[in-house]
Design an enzyme around this catalytic site. Structure first.
Site, PDB file in Angstrom:
ATOM      1  N   GLU A 163      -2.240  14.468  -2.864  1.00 38.28           N
ATOM      2  CA  GLU A 163      -2.061  13.204  -3.583  1.00 38.28           C
ATOM      3  C   GLU A 163      -1.772  13.396  -5.077  1.00 38.28           C
ATOM      4  O   GLU A 163      -2.556  12.945  -5.932  1.00 38.28           O
ATOM      5  CB  GLU A 163      -3.291  12.315  -3.392  1.00 38.28           C
ATOM      6  CG  GLU A 163      -3.593  11.992  -1.937  1.00 38.28           C
ATOM      7  CD  GLU A 163      -4.659  10.919  -1.759  1.00 38.28           C
ATOM      8  OE1 GLU A 163      -5.300  10.521  -2.755  1.00 38.28           O
ATOM      9  OE2 GLU A 163      -4.837  10.458  -0.615  1.00 38.28           O
ATOM     10  N   GLU A 347      -5.093  12.714   6.241  1.00 43.38           N
ATOM     11  CA  GLU A 347      -6.347  11.998   5.979  1.00 43.38           C
ATOM     12  C   GLU A 347      -6.248  10.578   6.497  1.00 43.38           C
ATOM     13  O   GLU A 347      -5.239   9.901   6.305  1.00 43.38           O
ATOM     14  CB  GLU A 347      -6.664  11.901   4.476  1.00 43.38           C
ATOM     15  CG  GLU A 347      -7.140  13.166   3.840  1.00 43.38           C
ATOM     16  CD  GLU A 347      -7.486  12.980   2.370  1.00 43.38           C
ATOM     17  OE1 GLU A 347      -7.870  11.861   1.966  1.00 43.38           O
ATOM     18  OE2 GLU A 347      -7.348  13.965   1.624  1.00 43.38           O
TER      19      GLU A 347
HETATM   20  C1  FCB Z   1      -8.319  10.302  -0.685  1.00 45.89           C
HETATM   21  C2  FCB Z   1      -8.717  11.669  -1.203  1.00 45.89           C
HETATM   22  C3  FCB Z   1      -9.933  12.249  -0.535  1.00 45.89           C
HETATM   23  C4  FCB Z   1     -10.987  11.209  -0.252  1.00 45.89           C
HETATM   24  C5  FCB Z   1     -10.405   9.988   0.401  1.00 45.89           C
HETATM   25  C6  FCB Z   1     -11.403   8.929   0.739  1.00 45.89           C
HETATM   26  O1  FCB Z   1      -7.552   9.648  -1.632  1.00 45.89           O
HETATM   27  O2  FCB Z   1      -7.636  12.574  -1.041  1.00 45.89           O
HETATM   28  O3  FCB Z   1     -10.405  13.308  -1.329  1.00 45.89           O
HETATM   29  O4  FCB Z   1     -11.694  10.923  -1.389  1.00 45.89           O
HETATM   30  O5  FCB Z   1      -9.394   9.448  -0.406  1.00 45.89           O
END
Ligand code: FCB
Length: 443
Positions: A163, A347
């Site tokens: 990110e 994620e």
């Molecule tokens: C994302 C992050 C990760 C975590 C999630 C909930 O943006 O990459 O580290 O904090 O959110």
């Protein structure tokens, strides 16, 4: 409700959020240590000094992954643990730790996908301007080469950045993450240097770890105006999507910044930069959690701002709206805009209040419902041709949720921070079943 054959199930974590071991073995300080030590920045004054103590307890955590059935482990390397000053002096004990992780992953029959940067920049480099200093592209390249030489023969896929959009926009413009700047011009500059560092790292990894694949991880945001302002705000959608997605993926896939932003970036881009960023990658990691609502903003650096989603959505403890359809839309956005590249969902997950029952069990039905809804969105995207090849829940363990501290729990495994006891939640057993059957179980 089956997933494609060979669908790659995995699990994600990140260094600062789980490792702890702050004073151990010569680890240097990162911008998150500094940010946590700044009063008022992190809820409850929480810090990552101990976190889940994964630095010492990693064998148990790797066992849990195997029990889950994960085939891939995406973790991150803490730059200041291996280079305490960011450049120069190498901390061998830090490198040994990541070597033990990679070997432990392979011994358990899983594949290692290290991420080189999940936000914990060495503070020593921040003192020299961090991502706003163009030299960081070479600092990052040297760090990448060090890691690639040491682990490159055993890694299946590298992730350059987690990110970068959040590092740039939330860390340098909104100030809600380290390093906590609120300087829109610095944020654009940081964004370009993150991209340049990515491009150069790809070249280094190709050379030093030729058998591994390389990708990056972007949180994809499809923007929506609020229903009541649909007509007024619809024109803001493309610019928002350019800012969050296009700035980081257009240079990689199309070799240029979005036309709407070329003027803002021009002062930071030098001849040849875009060619360096425009190197082919093997996959894009998509992180996705919630729908992004926006509304107009009259006097900011951008003509939009985040809006509170309509009240009809259920929400997680982060106050993020739950909408599996937004996940589907994000995957279809990547397909349409970038020519259907291979995607891994790196994620996805939700924070909920997890109360342990008298028997110690955590029956997190909210989280199961969340995953069910998002996995349905994923299946729809796949059935409409999106080339999605894998899925990694966030996260294996409850952990340090950045500015929100330990109160927000995302884990499939509950962590008691007093005793460091790990207890798989009901969602762990749900996900294990999904992975074992490669399908969504019926209700
Ligand atoms: C994302 C992050 C990760 C975590 C999630 C909930 O943006 O990459 O580290 O904090 O959110």
């Amino acid at each position: 409700m089956r997933f494609p054959e060979n669908f790659l199930w995995g699990v994600s974590t990140s260094s600062y959020q789980i490792e702890g071991g702050a004073p151990d073995d010569g680890r240097g300080r990162s911008i998150w240590d500094t940010y946590c030590a700044t009063p008022g920045k992190v809820a409850n004054g929480d810090t990552g000094e101990v976190a889940c103590d994964h630095y010492h307890r990693y064998p148990e955590d790797l066992d849990l992954m195997r029990e889950l059935g994960a085939k891939v482990y995406r973790f991150s390397i803490m730059w200041p643990r291996v280079l305490p000053e960011g450049v120069g002096r190498i901390n061998d004990k830090g490198l040994d730790f990541y070597e033990r992780i990679v070997d432990g992953v392979l011994e358990r029959g899983m594949r290692a996908w290290p991420c080189l940067y999940h936000w914990d920049l060495p503070q020593a480099l921040q003192d020299r301007g961090g991502w706003t200093n163009r030299d960081i592209a070479s600092w990052f390249t040297d760090y990448t080469a060090l890691i690639a030489r040491r682990l490159g023969d055993r890694v299946e896929n590298w992730v350059t950045f987690n990110e970068p959009s959040v590092s740039a926009w939330v860390g340098h413009e909104e100030g809600r993450h380290a390093p906590g700047l609120t300087d829109p011009r610095a944020a654009v500059r940081a964004a370009h240097h993150l991209n340049l560092a990515h491009g150069r790292a790809v070249a280094v990894l190709r050379e030093l770890s030729p058998r591994a694949g390389v990708g990056t991880v972007i949180p994809i945001h499809k923007a929506r105006p609020l229903p009541q302002f649909q007509e007024r705000d619809a024109h803001l959608v493309p610019l928002f999507e350019d800012k969050w997605n296009g700035v980081f993926l257009d240079p990689i896939y199309h070799g240029r910044y979005p036309a709407s932003l070329e003027a803002r970036f021009a002062e930071h881009v030098r001849d040849g930069d875009l060619a360096e960023i425009h190197r082919p990658i093997d996959f894009v990691g998509v992180n996705q959690y919630f729908p992004s609502y926006i509304q107009q903003c009259a006097n900011g650096a951008w003509p939009f701002q985040h809006a509170d989603p309509p009240l009809y959505f259920r929400r997680t403890e982060m106050n993020w709206a739950i909408d599996g359809h937004a996940f589907y839309e994000a995957l279809m956005f990547v397909k349409a805009r970038y020519g259907n590249p291979p995607v891994h969902v790196t994620e996805n997950g939700g924070a909920f209040i997890d109360v342990a029952g008298a028997d110690g069990r955590v029956d997190d039905q909210d989280r199961i419902a969340y995953y069910r809804e998002y996995l349905i969105g994923l299946q729809r995207a796949i059935s409409e041709g999106a080339d999605v090849r894998g899925f990694m829940p966030w996260s294996l363990l409850d952990n340090f949720e950045w500015a929100r501290g330990y109160a927000k729990r995302f884990g499939l495994v509950h962590v008691d921070y007093q005793t460091q006891k790990r207890t798989p939640k009901a969602s762990f057993h749900f996900m294990r079943k999904v992975i074992a059957e490669n399908a969504l179980p019926g209700i």
